[in-house]
Motif scaffolding. Sequence first.
Motif, mmCIF file in Angstrom:
data_model
loop_
_atom_site.group_PDB
_atom_site.id
_atom_site.type_symbol
_atom_site.label_atom_id
_atom_site.label_comp_id
_atom_site.label_asym_id
_atom_site.label_seq_id
_atom_site.Cartn_x
_atom_site.Cartn_y
_atom_site.Cartn_z
ATOM 1 N N HIS A 21 0.831 -1.198 0.000
ATOM 2 C CA HIS A 21 0.000 0.000 0.000
ATOM 3 C C HIS A 21 0.872 1.257 0.000
ATOM 4 O O HIS A 21 0.591 2.215 -0.723
ATOM 5 N N LEU A 22 1.936 1.254 0.780
ATOM 6 C CA LEU A 22 2.843 2.404 0.817
ATOM 7 C C LEU A 22 3.551 2.590 -0.526
ATOM 8 O O LEU A 22 3.786 3.723 -0.962
ATOM 9 N N VAL A 23 3.847 1.494 -1.203
ATOM 10 C CA VAL A 23 4.415 1.583 -2.557
ATOM 11 C C VAL A 23 3.396 2.227 -3.493
ATOM 12 O O VAL A 23 3.748 3.097 -4.301
ATOM 13 N N ASP A 24 2.120 1.830 -3.388
ATOM 14 C CA ASP A 24 1.074 2.468 -4.189
ATOM 15 C C ASP A 24 1.031 3.970 -3.920
ATOM 16 O O ASP A 24 0.906 4.781 -4.840
ATOM 17 N N MET A 25 1.106 4.351 -2.651
ATOM 18 C CA MET A 25 1.096 5.772 -2.304
ATOM 19 C C MET A 25 2.266 6.494 -2.962
ATOM 20 O O MET A 25 2.102 7.592 -3.507
ATOM 21 N N ALA A 26 3.439 5.888 -2.908
ATOM 22 C CA ALA A 26 4.617 6.505 -3.522
ATOM 23 C C ALA A 26 4.449 6.619 -5.030
ATOM 24 O O ALA A 26 4.809 7.649 -5.623
ATOM 25 N N GLU A 27 3.914 5.593 -5.656
ATOM 26 C CA GLU A 27 3.682 5.640 -7.107
ATOM 27 C C GLU A 27 2.785 6.813 -7.473
ATOM 28 O O GLU A 27 3.064 7.551 -8.406
ATOM 29 N N VAL A 28 1.690 6.967 -6.742
ATOM 30 C CA VAL A 28 0.747 8.051 -7.038
ATOM 31 C C VAL A 28 1.407 9.403 -6.812
ATOM 32 O O VAL A 28 1.331 10.293 -7.664
ATOM 33 N N MET A 29 2.060 9.569 -5.679
ATOM 34 C CA MET A 29 2.608 10.881 -5.337
ATOM 35 C C MET A 29 3.837 11.251 -6.166
ATOM 36 O O MET A 29 4.039 12.428 -6.455
ATOM 37 N N LEU A 30 4.640 10.282 -6.552
ATOM 38 C CA LEU A 30 5.905 10.593 -7.225
ATOM 39 C C LEU A 30 5.890 10.399 -8.736
ATOM 40 O O LEU A 30 6.682 11.029 -9.429
ATOM 41 N N ARG A 31 5.007 9.544 -9.235
ATOM 42 C CA ARG A 31 5.085 9.219 -10.661
ATOM 43 C C ARG A 31 3.848 9.572 -11.476
ATOM 44 O O ARG A 31 3.908 9.619 -12.696
ATOM 45 N N ALA A 32 2.725 9.781 -10.823
ATOM 46 C CA ALA A 32 1.508 10.128 -11.565
ATOM 47 C C ALA A 32 1.611 11.559 -12.090
ATOM 48 O O ALA A 32 2.266 12.416 -11.491
ATOM 49 N N GLU A 33 0.960 11.799 -13.198
ATOM 50 C CA GLU A 33 0.806 13.143 -13.744
ATOM 51 C C GLU A 33 -0.630 13.557 -13.477
ATOM 52 O O GLU A 33 -1.552 12.743 -13.599
ATOM 53 N N ALA A 34 -0.823 14.808 -13.104
ATOM 54 C CA ALA A 34 -2.182 15.275 -12.829
ATOM 55 C C ALA A 34 -2.420 16.606 -13.520
ATOM 56 O O ALA A 34 -1.588 17.501 -13.464
ATOM 57 N N THR A 35 -3.557 16.674 -14.192
ATOM 58 C CA THR A 35 -4.005 17.944 -14.762
ATOM 59 C C THR A 35 -5.293 18.302 -14.036
ATOM 60 O O THR A 35 -6.121 17.438 -13.749
ATOM 61 N N THR A 36 -5.425 19.575 -13.714
ATOM 62 C CA THR A 36 -6.598 20.013 -12.980
ATOM 63 C C THR A 36 -7.355 21.066 -13.765
ATOM 64 O O THR A 36 -6.789 21.773 -14.598
ATOM 65 N N ARG A 37 -8.623 21.131 -13.464
ATOM 66 C CA ARG A 37 -9.514 22.099 -14.106
ATOM 67 C C ARG A 37 -10.470 22.619 -13.048
ATOM 68 O O ARG A 37 -11.097 21.838 -12.329
ATOM 69 N N ARG A 38 -10.545 23.944 -12.955
ATOM 70 C CA ARG A 38 -11.520 24.554 -12.044
ATOM 71 C C ARG A 38 -12.922 24.285 -12.571
ATOM 72 O O ARG A 38 -13.173 24.437 -13.761
ATOM 73 N N ILE A 39 -13.794 23.892 -11.676
ATOM 74 C CA ILE A 39 -15.203 23.717 -12.015
ATOM 75 C C ILE A 39 -16.013 24.457 -10.951
ATOM 76 O O ILE A 39 -15.468 24.866 -9.914
ATOM 77 N N ASP A 40 -17.289 24.642 -11.205
ATOM 78 C CA ASP A 40 -18.146 25.301 -10.219
ATOM 79 C C ASP A 40 -18.035 24.569 -8.889
ATOM 80 O O ASP A 40 -18.266 23.354 -8.828
ATOM 81 N N GLY A 41 -17.627 25.268 -7.871
ATOM 82 C CA GLY A 41 -17.565 24.698 -6.537
ATOM 83 C C GLY A 41 -16.323 23.900 -6.218
ATOM 84 O O GLY A 41 -16.202 23.376 -5.121
ATOM 85 N N GLY A 42 -15.380 23.788 -7.147
ATOM 86 C CA GLY A 42 -14.200 23.006 -6.797
ATOM 87 C C GLY A 42 -13.270 22.699 -7.937
ATOM 88 O O GLY A 42 -12.910 23.573 -8.719
ATOM 89 N N LEU A 43 -12.944 21.423 -8.059
ATOM 90 C CA LEU A 43 -11.856 21.001 -8.921
ATOM 91 C C LEU A 43 -12.142 19.635 -9.535
ATOM 92 O O LEU A 43 -12.698 18.756 -8.877
ATOM 93 N N LEU A 103 -5.608 22.834 -2.627
ATOM 94 C CA LEU A 103 -4.970 21.542 -2.383
ATOM 95 C C LEU A 103 -4.540 20.862 -3.680
ATOM 96 O O LEU A 103 -3.503 20.205 -3.731
ATOM 97 N N GLY A 104 -5.354 20.997 -4.712
ATOM 98 C CA GLY A 104 -5.056 20.297 -5.953
ATOM 99 C C GLY A 104 -5.132 18.790 -5.770
ATOM 100 O O GLY A 104 -5.489 18.286 -4.694
ATOM 101 N N PHE A 105 -4.806 18.052 -6.818
ATOM 102 C CA PHE A 105 -4.928 16.595 -6.772
ATOM 103 C C PHE A 105 -4.089 15.981 -5.657
ATOM 104 O O PHE A 105 -4.580 15.191 -4.853
ATOM 105 N N PHE A 106 -2.818 16.339 -5.599
ATOM 106 C CA PHE A 106 -1.924 15.671 -4.656
ATOM 107 C C PHE A 106 -2.249 16.039 -3.213
ATOM 108 O O PHE A 106 -2.178 15.184 -2.324
ATOM 109 N N GLY A 107 -2.645 17.266 -2.979
ATOM 110 C CA GLY A 107 -3.073 17.650 -1.642
ATOM 111 C C GLY A 107 -4.351 16.951 -1.227
ATOM 112 O O GLY A 107 -4.513 16.548 -0.070
ATOM 113 N N LEU A 108 -5.280 16.805 -2.172
ATOM 114 C CA LEU A 108 -6.516 16.077 -1.871
ATOM 115 C C LEU A 108 -6.227 14.626 -1.527
ATOM 116 O O LEU A 108 -6.842 14.054 -0.624
ATOM 117 N N MET A 109 -5.280 14.026 -2.224
ATOM 118 C CA MET A 109 -4.942 12.629 -1.950
ATOM 119 C C MET A 109 -4.292 12.452 -0.573
ATOM 120 O O MET A 109 -4.297 11.354 -0.028
#
Length: 129
Positions: A21-43, A103-109
């Motif tokens: 599980h900790l390896v999964d967390m590291a994969e998401v935080m260190l290797r994932a790419e995230a694009t964000t878009r503002r929407i009504d009320g959030g992200l 927070l963006g994606f990584f902060g939300l995670m």
Amino acid sequence: MLEADPATDWTRVDLDALRLHLVDMAEVMLRAEATTRRIDGGLEATATGEGRTLAALRRMVPAHARELDAMPAWQASSEMVPDGVRLTVTSADPEQAAHIRGLGFFGLMASGAHHQAHHLAIARGGHAH
């Protein structure tokens, strides 16, 4: 904590599962790419990756969306996309919407107070997600 707890059932303890599980967390935080878009009320955030990273995103984001959705004043959902997962988090409260966007994606995670209890449950032989 496990050693100090006389109720620990050592036949169920699985620190290897916690490590995965900790390896999964590291994969998401260190290797994932995230694009964000503002929407009504959030992200709306689309997180993508390949191989192990993609697998980790698909395990972790839907489970974490359920945790975020349980937080007061936030609504969260996720959906699979071809090379990743889309996370949507909103609030009717403009201050909370700004918080979510900040927070963006990584902060939300990383948000929520469930992580420690969740990790202990995995170590005790409970389910990762």
